[in-house]
Write a protein that holds these residues in place. Sequence first.
Motif, PDB file in Angstrom:
ATOM      1  N   TRP A  16       2.034 -38.087  58.517  1.00 29.05           N
ATOM      2  CA  TRP A  16       2.742 -37.377  57.789  1.00 29.05           C
ATOM      3  C   TRP A  16       3.266 -38.110  56.613  1.00 29.05           C
ATOM      4  N   ALA A  33      10.264 -36.093  52.972  1.00 38.68           N
ATOM      5  CA  ALA A  33      10.231 -34.740  52.659  1.00 38.68           C
ATOM      6  C   ALA A  33      11.604 -34.181  52.197  1.00 38.68           C
ATOM      7  N   ILE A  90       7.835 -30.354  46.455  1.00 42.16           N
ATOM      8  CA  ILE A  90       6.739 -29.757  47.239  1.00 42.16           C
ATOM      9  C   ILE A  90       6.771 -28.249  47.074  1.00 42.16           C
ATOM     10  N   LEU A 148       3.922 -25.385  45.347  1.00 41.61           N
ATOM     11  CA  LEU A 148       3.184 -24.407  45.874  1.00 41.61           C
ATOM     12  C   LEU A 148       3.092 -23.110  44.823  1.00 41.61           C
ATOM     13  N   ALA A 182      -4.467 -28.998  51.223  1.00 41.02           N
ATOM     14  CA  ALA A 182      -4.035 -29.650  50.062  1.00 41.02           C
ATOM     15  C   ALA A 182      -5.106 -30.918  50.078  1.00 41.02           C
ATOM     16  N   TRP A 240       0.296 -34.178  44.771  1.00 34.10           N
ATOM     17  CA  TRP A 240      -0.532 -33.051  44.887  1.00 34.10           C
ATOM     18  C   TRP A 240      -0.369 -32.084  43.731  1.00 34.10           C
ATOM     19  N   VAL A 290       4.960 -35.816  45.595  1.00 32.87           N
ATOM     20  CA  VAL A 290       5.414 -34.938  46.862  1.00 32.87           C
ATOM     21  C   VAL A 290       5.919 -36.059  47.994  1.00 32.87           C
ATOM     22  N   SER A 314      -2.897 -30.969  54.433  1.00 32.51           N
ATOM     23  CA  SER A 314      -2.291 -29.672  54.411  1.00 32.51           C
ATOM     24  C   SER A 314      -0.884 -29.790  54.022  1.00 32.51           C
ATOM     25  N   VAL A 315      -0.115 -28.778  53.529  1.00 37.73           N
ATOM     26  CA  VAL A 315       1.309 -28.336  53.261  1.00 37.73           C
ATOM     27  C   VAL A 315       1.700 -27.406  54.530  1.00 37.73           C
ATOM     28  N   ARG A 338       9.358 -28.193  54.157  1.00 38.20           N
ATOM     29  CA  ARG A 338       7.898 -28.248  53.834  1.00 38.20           C
ATOM     30  C   ARG A 338       7.389 -29.746  53.754  1.00 38.20           C
ATOM     31  N   ARG A 339       6.559 -29.905  54.673  1.00 35.46           N
ATOM     32  CA  ARG A 339       5.839 -31.385  54.863  1.00 35.46           C
ATOM     33  C   ARG A 339       4.616 -31.651  54.505  1.00 35.46           C
ATOM     34  N   VAL A 340       4.127 -32.623  53.920  1.00 33.07           N
ATOM     35  CA  VAL A 340       2.549 -32.832  53.817  1.00 33.07           C
ATOM     36  C   VAL A 340       1.935 -33.635  54.657  1.00 33.07           C
TER      37      VAL A 340
END
Length: 219
Positions: A21, A25, A32, A36, A48, A64, A69, A97-98, A105-107
């Motif tokens: 992770w 965030a 982030i 989107l 992502a 990203w 991010v 992925s997001v 929202r986390r990456v």
Amino acid sequence: MRLFDRWRSAEVPADVGAGFWVAEAAAMQRAIVTALAGAERSRSAVPARVEFSPGAEGRVVVAWRNVIVGFVPPDRAAPLRGQLEAAGKGTLVAPGSVVEVGGQRRVWVGEGEPAGEPPADELAPPPTTIFGINLPGTTPRQTTTARRWVLAVGSHSWEVREGTDLDVALLRRRIAEAEPGATVHVLVWGEPVAIDLASGDRVTLTDPVTGEVEVLHPR
């Protein structure tokens, strides 16, 4: 083939092991969400492809869609610092992925489904403002000994602290590697700022002590 592909750095796949992770965030929520697309904001997960770059104090920055991010967690940063050095002028990239976790929202960086608990955030969310004014109960920017610059983009300017208000190294790299006419997105004071390189505006960094001016664009 895209017209400007010859100006893009070669992509170098990163070894991210089982995945991780991205940290911070909470502080990066606005960035982030900004990255989107409109239709993606209603989805719980969005594929992502992230890029890594060196940050201040040994941090590894995660970007990203040309937007910062977050950061690689400290316990995973050392191997990626080595890979960044080995990549040279190449762009170190990884799939991910997001996703929505606990209302944020986390990456996630890595193949497959995200796993494990996200790291605890160390940076506070940016203060809530209206027209640049902090609302009651928000936290003002704190004074540090970090090097200060004045970033100017056309007629707009900000006094920033290196590695705190602005990742100066990442800004230099983004502008140097950008396609002609591209738009570069960076965080200034925790807020996303779009720099339109097609507009003809000068982008400079000025040392407020010596007055020395570094011109980032146009060159």
